[in-house]
Motif scaffolding. Sequence first.
Motif, short mmCIF file in Angstrom:
data_model
loop_
_atom_site.label_atom_id
_atom_site.label_comp_id
_atom_site.label_asym_id
_atom_site.label_seq_id
_atom_site.Cartn_x
_atom_site.Cartn_y
_atom_site.Cartn_z
N CYS A 292 57.77 32.12 53.38
CA CYS A 292 58.88 32.37 54.33
C CYS A 292 59.77 33.50 53.82
O CYS A 292 60.11 34.44 54.56
CB CYS A 292 59.71 31.11 54.53
N LEU A 293 60.16 33.44 52.54
CA LEU A 293 61.05 34.46 51.99
C LEU A 293 60.39 35.84 52.02
O LEU A 293 61.02 36.84 52.37
CB LEU A 293 61.45 34.10 50.55
N ARG A 294 59.11 35.87 51.69
CA ARG A 294 58.38 37.14 51.65
C ARG A 294 58.34 37.79 53.04
O ARG A 294 58.61 38.97 53.20
CB ARG A 294 56.96 36.87 51.13
N GLU A 295 58.02 36.99 54.05
CA GLU A 295 57.92 37.53 55.41
C GLU A 295 59.27 38.02 55.91
O GLU A 295 59.37 39.07 56.56
CB GLU A 295 57.38 36.46 56.36
N LEU A 296 60.32 37.26 55.64
CA LEU A 296 61.66 37.64 56.11
C LEU A 296 62.13 38.91 55.41
O LEU A 296 62.68 39.83 56.03
CB LEU A 296 62.65 36.49 55.89
N ARG A 297 61.88 38.99 54.10
CA ARG A 297 62.25 40.20 53.35
C ARG A 297 61.50 41.43 53.86
O ARG A 297 62.07 42.51 53.99
CB ARG A 297 61.93 40.02 51.86
N ALA A 298 60.21 41.22 54.19
CA ALA A 298 59.40 42.35 54.67
C ALA A 298 59.96 42.86 56.00
O ALA A 298 60.01 44.08 56.24
CB ALA A 298 57.94 41.93 54.82
N LEU A 299 60.40 41.93 56.88
CA LEU A 299 60.96 42.36 58.17
C LEU A 299 62.27 43.12 57.95
O LEU A 299 62.54 44.12 58.61
CB LEU A 299 61.18 41.14 59.08
N ARG A 300 63.08 42.62 57.01
CA ARG A 300 64.34 43.32 56.71
C ARG A 300 64.06 44.70 56.11
O ARG A 300 64.70 45.69 56.48
CB ARG A 300 65.18 42.47 55.74
N ALA A 301 63.08 44.77 55.21
CA ALA A 301 62.76 46.04 54.57
C ALA A 301 62.34 47.08 55.62
O ALA A 301 62.68 48.27 55.50
CB ALA A 301 61.65 45.85 53.53
N LYS A 302 61.64 46.62 56.66
CA LYS A 302 61.23 47.53 57.74
C LYS A 302 62.45 48.11 58.45
O LYS A 302 62.49 49.30 58.76
CB LYS A 302 60.38 46.77 58.75
N LEU A 303 63.44 47.25 58.71
CA LEU A 303 64.68 47.73 59.35
C LEU A 303 65.37 48.75 58.46
O LEU A 303 65.88 49.77 58.93
CB LEU A 303 65.66 46.57 59.62
N ILE B 261 68.33 33.02 57.17
CA ILE B 261 68.00 34.30 56.52
C ILE B 261 67.77 35.38 57.59
O ILE B 261 68.20 36.53 57.42
CB ILE B 261 66.78 34.15 55.58
N ALA B 262 67.15 35.01 58.71
CA ALA B 262 66.95 35.99 59.80
C ALA B 262 68.31 36.49 60.30
O ALA B 262 68.48 37.68 60.58
CB ALA B 262 66.15 35.36 60.93
N ASP B 263 69.28 35.58 60.41
CA ASP B 263 70.63 35.99 60.83
C ASP B 263 71.29 36.87 59.76
O ASP B 263 71.91 37.88 60.08
CB ASP B 263 71.51 34.75 61.08
N LEU B 264 71.16 36.44 58.51
CA LEU B 264 71.72 37.22 57.40
C LEU B 264 71.17 38.64 57.41
O LEU B 264 71.91 39.61 57.21
CB LEU B 264 71.36 36.52 56.08
N TYR B 265 69.89 38.77 57.68
CA TYR B 265 69.22 40.08 57.68
C TYR B 265 69.34 40.80 59.02
O TYR B 265 68.79 41.88 59.20
CB TYR B 265 67.72 39.90 57.36
N ARG B 266 70.04 40.16 59.98
CA ARG B 266 70.19 40.74 61.33
C ARG B 266 68.84 41.11 61.94
O ARG B 266 68.67 42.17 62.55
CB ARG B 266 71.06 42.02 61.28
N LEU B 267 67.87 40.21 61.79
CA LEU B 267 66.54 40.47 62.37
C LEU B 267 66.60 40.26 63.88
O LEU B 267 67.22 39.31 64.34
CB LEU B 267 65.48 39.55 61.74
#
Length: 358
Positions: free
Chosen positions: A83-94, A137-143
């Motif tokens: 879960c953490l890896r996928e969320l971080r990857a989406l944030r990194a893309k942004l 985490i999705a909210d924190l990362y503004r995904l």
Amino acid sequence: DLSGPPVYRSTTTAPVNIAVVKYWGKRDPKLNLATNPSLSVTLSQDDLRTLTTASCSAKFPKEDSLTLNGEPSDISGARTQACLRELRALRAKLEEADSSLPKLSELPLRIVTENNFPTAAGLASSAAGFAALVRAIADLYRLPNNPTELSVIARQGSGSACRSLFGGYVAWRDGTQEDGLDSKAVEVAPASHWPEMRALILVASAAKKGVSSTSGMQQTVATSGLFKQRVAEVVPKHMATIEEAIAKKDFASFAEVTMRDSNSFHATCADTYPPIFYMNDTSRAAVRAVEQINEKAGKTIAAYTFDAGPNAVIYFLEESAAAIVGTFYKVLSATEGWKDEAKSLSSEIELEETIAQI
Ligand code: 2P0
């Protein structure tokens, strides 16, 4: 401490969901891909929920951390890491697309989470837990990802968690792809579609369960013949019937499928070798109480369902509340009349009963 690097923070809650057509069995244990679709009813967050705060900061210790109900909790498990890896990857893309964004994907995470119900007592704590973790985490990362997209991530934490991203009536479409991208949750109907629906939760035991869902379902898949029939014939029929019952607000049909599917699931547990027993004498007394309620009413006004533990969840409509709650209280307090069932209920059920809005 207001000096130094900023702390970014986001808080969210996620609800408990109780399946009426059960998830039991994985075709891919790593990605939590199910052998069959399932359907659940989400309880109102006013009653049972997980509250999670996710924060990240350059001033935190380098390692990610998780606190569950005030205790440090292991975060190194493959599911949490996925879960953490996928969320971080989406944030990194942004962050790649917009260099003005702070590089949150590179900061250590601190996750603080609390359940207002017993953890691992068969009350779907992992479902609300992973749903809240992913949403926070999705909210924190503004995904920008919608709940169905986030459900694909939450599913990797715990299968049933994908259904806790929505309120109301939620299906987990099991999908056919090997990468699991089509194994996701969708809303079948919002809670407002059937506002009269209620759930009575009877906590038979707040103790942690003996056989974890993950290993229990692996054993069932490996050893039960009955399970094959459940997947091929029983579940498809139940899914179709219950979706129609929800659309038409046909409680009797909803209730029959709910009870039959719970029975089918527990039958495959008993058909597992060696057998798995989640229901106990208290659970069976609750089944008999529901049968008596329905007999007395002359129609089906209550439905029981049991997950991987002895607790009962009783679905009913608001108009039947007095009959149902009254009967359970009578059962619980009776010394005569309900004889052995009543005695076993009143002595064994610790009445931590909650009536949940849906
Ligand atoms: C359900 N249960 O549909 C079924 C009914 C229990 C009985 O989903 O291994 O904790 O984390 O994917 O989601 C419990 O299984 O299992 C569950 P994992 P999970 O709600």
